[in-house]
Design an enzyme around this catalytic site. Structure first.
Site, PDB file in Angstrom:
ATOM      1  N   ARG A  68       0.715  -1.205   0.073  1.00  7.24           N
ATOM      2  CA  ARG A  68       0.007   0.159   0.061  1.00  7.24           C
ATOM      3  C   ARG A  68       0.711   1.161   0.139  1.00  7.24           C
ATOM      4  NH1 ARG A  68      -1.709   0.858   4.232  1.00  7.24           N
ATOM      5  NH2 ARG A  68      -1.421  -0.862   5.548  1.00  7.24           N
ATOM      6  N   GLY A 211      -4.197  -3.647  -1.395  1.00  5.40           N
ATOM      7  CA  GLY A 211      -4.970  -2.565  -0.828  1.00  5.40           C
ATOM      8  C   GLY A 211      -5.212  -1.348  -1.780  1.00  5.40           C
ATOM      9  N   HIS A 238     -10.659  -2.784  11.230  1.00  2.63           N
ATOM     10  CA  HIS A 238      -9.359  -3.578  10.751  1.00  2.63           C
ATOM     11  C   HIS A 238      -9.443  -4.566  11.545  1.00  2.63           C
ATOM     12  CE1 HIS A 238      -5.051  -3.591   9.020  1.00  2.63           C
ATOM     13  NE2 HIS A 238      -5.778  -4.478   8.429  1.00  2.63           N
ATOM     14  N   SER A 260      -1.354  -3.613  10.187  1.00  2.00           N
ATOM     15  CA  SER A 260      -0.884  -4.674   9.016  1.00  2.00           C
ATOM     16  C   SER A 260       0.249  -5.396   9.370  1.00  2.00           C
ATOM     17  CB  SER A 260      -0.728  -3.549   7.950  1.00  2.00           C
ATOM     18  OG  SER A 260      -1.927  -2.910   7.543  1.00  2.00           O
ATOM     19  N   ALA A 261       0.225  -6.694   8.995  1.00  2.00           N
ATOM     20  CA  ALA A 261       1.314  -7.427   9.325  1.00  2.00           C
ATOM     21  C   ALA A 261       1.748  -7.794  10.724  1.00  2.00           C
ATOM     22  CB  ALA A 261       2.539  -7.486   8.455  1.00  2.00           C
ATOM     23  N   ASN A 266      -3.051 -14.844  11.713  1.00  2.31           N
ATOM     24  CA  ASN A 266      -2.312 -15.953  12.378  1.00  2.31           C
ATOM     25  C   ASN A 266      -3.468 -16.182  13.630  1.00  2.31           C
ATOM     26  OD1 ASN A 266       0.307 -17.274  11.821  1.00  2.31           O
ATOM     27  ND2 ASN A 266       0.366 -15.123  10.798  1.00  2.31           N
ATOM     28  N   ASP A 285      -9.428 -10.043   8.264  1.00  2.00           N
ATOM     29  CA  ASP A 285      -8.719  -8.719   8.090  1.00  2.00           C
ATOM     30  C   ASP A 285      -9.735  -7.645   8.560  1.00  2.00           C
ATOM     31  OD1 ASP A 285      -6.435  -7.094   7.398  1.00  2.00           O
ATOM     32  OD2 ASP A 285      -7.616  -6.532   5.520  1.00  2.00           O
ATOM     33  N   ARG A 408       2.922  -4.616  17.356  1.00  2.00           N
ATOM     34  CA  ARG A 408       4.254  -4.984  17.848  1.00  2.00           C
ATOM     35  C   ARG A 408       4.857  -3.773  18.700  1.00  2.00           C
ATOM     36  NH1 ARG A 408       6.825  -8.657  13.814  1.00  2.00           N
ATOM     37  NH2 ARG A 408       4.868  -9.386  12.494  1.00  2.00           N
TER      38      ARG A 408
HETATM   39  P1  GTP Z   1      -2.588  -7.926   7.223  1.00  5.47           P
HETATM   40  O1  GTP Z   1      -3.041  -8.792   6.427  1.00  5.47           O
HETATM   41  O2  GTP Z   1      -1.426  -6.990   6.709  1.00  5.47           O
HETATM   42  O3  GTP Z   1      -3.433  -6.856   7.886  1.00  5.47           O
HETATM   43  O4  GTP Z   1      -1.680  -8.600   8.557  1.00  5.47           O
HETATM   44  P2  GTP Z   1      -2.096  -9.503   9.551  1.00  5.47           P
HETATM   45  O5  GTP Z   1      -2.404  -8.579  11.077  1.00  5.47           O
HETATM   46  O6  GTP Z   1      -3.169 -10.487   9.113  1.00  5.47           O
HETATM   47  O7  GTP Z   1      -0.669 -10.183  10.006  1.00  5.47           O
HETATM   48  P3  GTP Z   1      -0.194 -11.737   9.907  1.00  5.47           P
HETATM   49  O8  GTP Z   1      -1.254 -12.673  10.869  1.00  5.47           O
HETATM   50  O9  GTP Z   1      -0.288 -12.269   8.381  1.00  5.47           O
HETATM   51  O10 GTP Z   1       1.211 -11.745  10.438  1.00  5.47           O
HETATM   52  C1  GTP Z   1       2.087 -11.167  10.014  1.00  5.47           C
HETATM   53  C2  GTP Z   1       3.511 -11.722  10.309  1.00  5.47           C
HETATM   54  O11 GTP Z   1       3.356 -11.721  11.936  1.00  5.47           O
HETATM   55  C3  GTP Z   1       3.950 -13.188   9.992  1.00  5.47           C
HETATM   56  O12 GTP Z   1       4.986 -13.253   9.484  1.00  5.47           O
HETATM   57  C4  GTP Z   1       3.756 -14.050  11.105  1.00  5.47           C
HETATM   58  O13 GTP Z   1       4.429 -15.137  11.272  1.00  5.47           O
HETATM   59  C5  GTP Z   1       3.921 -13.051  12.172  1.00  5.47           C
HETATM   60  N1  GTP Z   1       3.137 -13.258  13.374  1.00  5.47           N
HETATM   61  C6  GTP Z   1       1.726 -13.488  13.505  1.00  5.47           C
HETATM   62  N2  GTP Z   1       1.420 -13.789  14.793  1.00  5.47           N
HETATM   63  C7  GTP Z   1       2.581 -13.941  15.563  1.00  5.47           C
HETATM   64  C8  GTP Z   1       2.880 -14.258  16.875  1.00  5.47           C
HETATM   65  O14 GTP Z   1       1.806 -14.657  17.775  1.00  5.47           O
HETATM   66  N3  GTP Z   1       4.126 -14.129  17.391  1.00  5.47           N
HETATM   67  C9  GTP Z   1       5.070 -13.759  16.497  1.00  5.47           C
HETATM   68  N4  GTP Z   1       6.398 -13.606  17.188  1.00  5.47           N
HETATM   69  N5  GTP Z   1       4.939 -13.353  15.381  1.00  5.47           N
HETATM   70  C10 GTP Z   1       3.637 -13.622  14.683  1.00  5.47           C
HETATM   71  C1  SPV Z   2      -2.963  -4.407   4.998  1.00  2.00           C
HETATM   72  O1  SPV Z   2      -1.937  -3.874   4.747  1.00  2.00           O
HETATM   73  O2  SPV Z   2      -3.569  -4.332   6.159  1.00  2.00           O
HETATM   74  C2  SPV Z   2      -3.616  -5.677   4.256  1.00  2.00           C
HETATM   75  C3  SPV Z   2      -2.926  -5.822   3.117  1.00  2.00           C
HETATM   76  O3  SPV Z   2      -4.349  -6.392   4.788  1.00  2.00           O
HETATM   77  S1  SPV Z   2      -3.548  -4.726   1.851  1.00  2.00           S
HETATM   78  O4  SPV Z   2      -4.728  -5.446   1.051  1.00  2.00           O
HETATM   79  O5  SPV Z   2      -2.472  -4.668   0.762  1.00  2.00           O
HETATM   80  O6  SPV Z   2      -4.003  -3.512   2.265  1.00  2.00           O
HETATM   81 MN    MN Z   3      -4.955  -5.625   6.801  1.00  2.53          MN
END
Ligand code: GTP
Ligand code: SPV
Ligand code: MN
Length: 596
Positions: A68, A211, A238, A260-261, A266, A285, A408
C-alpha cells in the site's frame, strides 16, 4: 435489466479511459480458469506445479509496486476538516481534475472488466454492494476470490440500489506496437488512491497491488465503510473474527484489531496448543459490527477470501493457512522452487539450495537479498480454510464477547491488559502503537508509530469524530452487554531482541484468560494501566518459558510507562483543539493511578 445508473457510468468510463473492449465479470469458475490460463500463456503469471500446488499461479510485481502507498492515499471529502489530521486531503474538484487527466485514455490497448461485488454475504442486512471497473486482469482474478462477484450480485441491484463506484486503472496505456511490461503501473508520484466519501466513490490510479487496487478491501470495506458506519451507527474495523469453543463446549467469538502484518490472519487461524480448545475462523482482516435487538454487538466478515502475508507462514506457525493455500491460490512476490512450488523466508527451517527470487533472479542461501518480498502475499478462498467456521457466512453475524487491540511493541506493553471499562478500552485503542511493517511502502519500517485501533491508514474521516463515534457506540446498549476490551502484545522482546512470548498457538493461553474474565472477574490483578492476569494463576501448563521472560511479560515498569505517557501526550497533540475530552480525562487518570 441492468441498472441505468450503472450502464451510464460504464459508458462514461469507456469514453474517458478508452479501453479496447469491455468484459462483464459473471463470477463463474470457467471465467476465472480461462482468465488465469490467458495470463499464463501471455507470461504474466507462472503456473505452479499442478502436482504440488493445483490451481495455483505466481505473479511478480514491479519492484516499485509491492505494498500500500499511504503517502499517495487521499480522503477527498468536501471540507478539509472532515478528513482530519491523519489523512492526506485534496479537494474533490482539484483531485478529480488531476485524476481525470491521468484517466484520459489510460486503458488504451487494454480490457475493461466490470466486476459487480458484494461485501458481506449476498443479501445480508450487513452487506453492501460495489462495482469495480478495472483494466487489470490480476485485480479481476483477486476480486473473484476476495469478494462475492458477478451475476448473483447484479441480480440484487435495482435502479435504487446504492453502490460504491470503484474505478481502477494501472495507469499504463498501450499504443500500437508497445510491449506490455510484466507488471504495468505508474511511477509513485502518479499513483493516487482516492476516496470520495460523500460521493460513495473510489478512484485508484497507477498501482496494481493489494489494498491499492482490490478496491473492495481497504478503500471500500474500511475507508468508505467507516464513513458510512459513523453516519449509520455501526463500525467498520481492521479486525479478525475468531470463534472459540472451550473444553466445556461453550462457544464465544472475539475480534482483534492489530495493524498490518501484526498477526490477525495468524490469530484468526490459531491452532490452539491447550488441549480441549477448538478454534474456528470467521474473518482475518475486516469486521463490520452492529448492535442487534438483543443489545449485543454482532460481526460479519465482509470478505470471501484471505489476502494474507506469506512471509513467516509455516506448518509450524500457521498450519491452517498452509492447508488453505495448498490449492486454488494466487501467490504474489514469493520465491519459486526448482520443482515449481513456492517458498518464502521462514516457511521451512532450511532454505532450498536454489530458488528464483521474487524478482525473477537466481537465488541461493548465500544471496544477500531475501528470496521473497517481506510483503509477499497469498490470495485464497476462505472456504478452502480447514478451520473456517461452518457459520462464517451467517447473514446475521456472530455475537462478540471480547475485542482485542494489539501491535508490535518490543518493550513496555505487557502480554495482556484488561480495560477497566468500555471508555478505558477506547482509550487503549487510541494509544495503540506498533512497529511499521512491510505492508506499507515507507522509509520508517521497524519504527514504532501510534496506530489508533489499527485504523490509522483506514479511517475515512476525522480521527476525533472516529474516537467520538466509538464512545457513542458504547452508549447504545447496557454496559454489561458490551464486549470487554483487551490490549495484547505478542511481540515484547528481551535485551537481545528475542521474542519473550512463543506466540501463535500458545496465544490460546491469553484467550483462555480473557474468556475466563468475560465470564467471571477472577484471577486479575489491578495495576495502574489496567487489569493483568495473576501470574500464579495463568495457565502455563505444558509451555516451557524462562521465568525471567515470564516475569517481564506481566510487568508494568513505571519508568517505561512515564516515558509512554509522555509519548501519548505528544501523540494527542495531533488532535489539536479537537482532542476528545474522554481521551484527555483517561490520560489524566492514568497519570494519577501511577502517582497514587
Ligand atoms: P495484514 O494482512 O497486513 O493486515 O496482516 P495480519 O495482521 O493479518 O498479519 P499476519 O497474521 O499475516 O502476520 C504477519 C506476520 O507476523 C507473519 O510473518 C507472522 O508469522 C507473524 N506473527 C503472527 N502472529 C505472531 C505471533 O503470535 N508471534 C510472532 N512472533 N509472530 C507472529
Ligand atoms: C494490510 O496492509 O493491512 C493488508 C494488505 O491487509 S492490503 O490489502 O494490501 O492492504
Ligand atoms: Mn490488513
Amino acid at each position: 435489466m441492468y441498472s441505468r445508473k450503472l450502464l451510464d457510468w460504464i459508458h462514461e468510463v469507456e469514453l474517458l479511459c478508452q479501453p479496447d473492449q469491455t468484459v462483464w465479470w459473471h463470477g463463474t469458475q470457467q471465467e476465472y480458469d480461462a482468465l488465469l490460463e490467458d495470463l499464463v500463456i501471455k507470461k504474466k503469471a507462472i503456473r505452479l506445479n499442478p502436482k504440488l500446488r493445483p490451481g495455483c499461479v505466481l505473479f511478480r510485481t514491479d519492484p516499485s509496486d509491492v505494498a500500500r502507498v499511504e503517502q499517495r492515499t487521499f480522503i477527498s471529502s468536501k471540507r478539509k476538516e472532515d478528513a482530519g489530521p491523519t489523512n492526506n486531503w485534496v479537494s474533490p474538484e482539484t483531485m478529480k481534475a488531476t485524476m481525470l487527466e491521468y484517466y484520459q485514455g489510460s486503458m488504451r490497448g487494454r480490457t475493461l472488466y466490470v466486476i459487480p461485488f458484494s461485501m458481506g454475504p449476498l443479501g445480508s442486512s450487513f452487506s453492501k454492494i460495489g462495482v469495480e471497473l478495472t483494466d487489470s486482469a490480476y485485480v479481476t482474478a483477486n476480486m473473484h476470490i476476495m469478494t462475492r462477484t458477478g451475476d448473483s450480485v447484479l441480480d440484487l441491484m435495482t435502479e435504487d440500489t446504492k453502490f460504491v463506484k470503484c474505478l481502477h486503472s494501472v495507469g499504463y496505456p498501450l499504443s500500437k506496437g508497445d510491449i506490455d511490461p510484466l507488471w504495468p503501473c505508474a511511477p509513485i508520484e502518479q499513483k493516487f488512491i482516492t476516496q470520495f466519501p460523500e460521493d460513495n466513490m473510489i478512484w485508484s490510479y497507477g498501482s496494481g497491488y493489494g489494498g491499492n487496487a482490490l478496491l473492495g478491501k481497504k478503500c471500500f470495506a474500511l475507508r468508505i465503510a467507516s464513513y458510512q458506519a459513523k453516519n449509520e451507527k455501526w463500525l467498520a474495523e481492521h479486525m479478525l473474527i475468531l470463534k472459540l469453543i472451550s473444553p466445556e463446549g461453550v462457544i464465544r467469538y472475539v475480534t482483534g484489531a492489530f495493524p498490518s502484518a501484526c498477526g490477525k490472519t495468524n490469530l484468526a487461524m490459531i491452532h490452539p496448543s491447550l488441549p480441549g480448545w477448538k478454534a474456528e475462523t470467521v474473518g482475518d482482516d475486516i469486521a463490520w459490527l452492529r448492535f442487534k435487538d438483543d443489545g449485543r454487538l454482532y460481526a460479519i466478515n465482509p470478505e470471501a477470501g484471505f489476502f494474507g502475508v506469506a512471509s513467516g507462514t509455516s506448518w509450524k506457525s500457521n498450519p491452517n493457512a498452509m492447508a488453505t493455500i495448498a490449492k486454488d491460490t494466487i501467490f504474489t512476490n514469493v520465491a519459486l522452487t526448482d520443482d515449481g512450488d513456492v517458498w518464502w523466508e521462514d516457511m521451512t527451517d532450511q532454505a532450498p539450495a536454489h530458488l528464483i527470487d521474487w524478482q525473477g533472479n537466481d537465488w541461493t542461501p548465500s544471496s544477500q537479498k531475501k528470496a521473497a518480498h517481506p510483503n509477499c502475499r497469498f490470495t485464497a478462498p476462505a472456504k478452502n480454510c480447514p478451520s473456517i467456521a461452518p457459520n462464517w457466512e451467517d447473514p446475521e453475524g456472530v455475537p462478540i464477547s471480547a475485542i482485542l487491540f494489539g501491535g508490535r511493541r518490543p518493550s513496555t506493553i505487557p502480554l495482556v491488559i484488561e480495560s477497566f471499562d468500555f471508555n478505558h478500552g477506547v482509550f487503549l485503542g487510541s494509544i495503540m502503537g506498533s512497529e511499521i511493517t512491510a505492508a506499507t511502502i515507507s522509509d520508517d519500517i521497524g519504527k514504532v508509530r501510534r496506530d489508533p485501533f489499527a485504523m490509522l491508514p483506514f479511517i475515512g474521516y476525522h480521527i476525533s469524530d472516529y474516537i467520538n463515534h466509538w464512545l457513542e457506540m458504547g452508549q447504545l446498549t447496557q454496559p454489561e452487554k458490551l464486549p470487554k476490551i483487551y490490549f495484547v502484545n505478542w511481540f515484547r522482546k528481551d535485551e537481545n531482541g528475542h521474542y519473550l512470548w512463543p506466540g501463535f498457538g500458545e496465544n490460546i493461553r491469553v484467550l483462555e484468560w480473557i474468556l475466563s474474565r468475560t465470564d467471571q472477574d477472577k484471577n486479575g490483578i489491578t495495576t495502574p494501566v489496567g487489569i493483568l492476569p495473576d501470574p500464579a494463576q495463568f495457565n502455563l501448563k505444558g509451555c516451557s518459558i524462562d521465568p525471567v521472560a515470564y516475569k517481564t511479560l506481566f510487568s508494568v515498569d513505571s519508568s517505561a510507562w512515564e516515558e509512554e505517557i509522555r509519548s501519548i501526550e505528544q501523540h494527542q497533540k495531533i488532535y489539536g483543539d479537537r482532542l476528545p475530552e474522554e481521551l484527555k480525562k483517561q490520560l489524566m487518570e492514568l497519570k494519577q493511578r501511577f502517582h497514587s
